[in-house]
Scaffold this motif. Structure first.
Motif, mmCIF file in Angstrom:
data_model
loop_
_atom_site.group_PDB
_atom_site.id
_atom_site.type_symbol
_atom_site.label_atom_id
_atom_site.label_comp_id
_atom_site.label_asym_id
_atom_site.label_seq_id
_atom_site.Cartn_x
_atom_site.Cartn_y
_atom_site.Cartn_z
ATOM 1 N N GLU A 6 -12.157 7.332 3.572
ATOM 2 C CA GLU A 6 -11.718 8.497 3.560
ATOM 3 C C GLU A 6 -10.544 9.681 4.018
ATOM 4 N N LEU A 7 -9.640 8.859 4.145
ATOM 5 C CA LEU A 7 -8.240 8.983 3.905
ATOM 6 C C LEU A 7 -8.277 9.680 2.792
ATOM 7 N N SER A 12 -5.991 12.218 -1.242
ATOM 8 C CA SER A 12 -6.041 11.851 -3.105
ATOM 9 C C SER A 12 -3.821 11.310 -2.839
ATOM 10 N N VAL A 13 -4.696 9.555 -2.077
ATOM 11 C CA VAL A 13 -3.512 8.755 -2.006
ATOM 12 C C VAL A 13 -4.164 7.775 -2.294
ATOM 13 N N HIS A 14 -3.449 6.544 -2.015
ATOM 14 C CA HIS A 14 -3.240 4.915 -2.292
ATOM 15 C C HIS A 14 -2.712 4.609 -0.416
ATOM 16 N N ILE A 15 -3.735 3.915 -0.110
ATOM 17 C CA ILE A 15 -3.178 3.141 1.009
ATOM 18 C C ILE A 15 -3.431 2.119 1.487
ATOM 19 N N ALA A 42 1.371 14.503 5.512
ATOM 20 C CA ALA A 42 0.216 14.858 6.410
ATOM 21 C C ALA A 42 -1.193 12.773 6.315
ATOM 22 N N ALA A 43 -0.932 12.650 5.707
ATOM 23 C CA ALA A 43 -1.833 11.313 4.803
ATOM 24 C C ALA A 43 -1.537 10.436 6.198
ATOM 25 N N GLY A 44 0.356 10.164 6.602
ATOM 26 C CA GLY A 44 1.062 9.878 7.038
ATOM 27 C C GLY A 44 0.469 9.554 9.017
ATOM 28 N N ALA A 49 -1.754 8.698 13.992
ATOM 29 C CA ALA A 49 -3.092 8.812 14.998
ATOM 30 C C ALA A 49 -4.656 7.828 15.332
ATOM 31 N N LEU A 50 -5.135 7.534 14.013
ATOM 32 C CA LEU A 50 -5.571 6.413 13.730
ATOM 33 C C LEU A 50 -5.642 4.952 13.878
ATOM 34 N N ALA A 51 -3.808 4.574 13.829
ATOM 35 C CA ALA A 51 -4.231 2.985 13.503
ATOM 36 C C ALA A 51 -3.608 2.371 15.232
#
Length: 137
Positions: A6-7, A12-15, A42-44, A49-51
């Motif tokens: 979802e992130l 529009s990034v690769h995690i 923003a992705a970071g 916040a979730l990790a």
């Protein structure tokens, strides 16, 4: 799994999240060169916040009860709460460390569920240890 996907779509990034092998992990977030740095930031922030990871020292003898036959218990727990649980070696003989990863709320629920499974397994082992064999005619 689902949260990372979802992130990735949202920003529009690769995690890339490595498997837990130590207390602290580095999450790699990459973007296309033409994407704005603000997307990366923003992705970071969303990942931070979730990790969340909590580690539990568990008796080796109860890990099988947590995993369940064919991994069924563990897969159900991970799917229901959107967490990932991995087991590693413990600090001493007879101890394994469970790494529970997810959002803070999900990890809290998963840890409570794992503790209930451990409690049940320990009580079951105690009951077996106190059982008696009867000689029947």
């Amino acid at each position: 799994g689902r949260t990372v996907k979802e992130l990735q779509k949202r920003f529009s990034v690769h995690i890339d999240v490595p498997r837990p092998s130590q207390e602290q992990r580095t999450v790699l977030v990459t973007i296309e060169a033409e994407c704005a740095t603000s997307q990366l930031q923003a992705a970071g922030e969303a990942i931070r916040a979730l990790a969340y990871t909590q580690m539990l020292d568990l008796p080796s003898s109860v890990v099988g009860a947590i995993i369940g036959k064919g991994g069924g218990n563990l897969r159900a727990l991970e799917a229901k709460l959107d967490v990932k649980v991995n087991f590693g070696p413990g600090p001493r003989e007879g101890i394994r460390v469970a790494h529970v990863d997810g959002s803070p709320e999900a990890v809290k629920e998963a840890v409570a569920a794992i503790k209930q499974i451990v409690k049940g397994a320990v009580e079951s082992k105690r009951a077996l240890a106190h059982s008696q064999t009867l000689d029947l005619p």
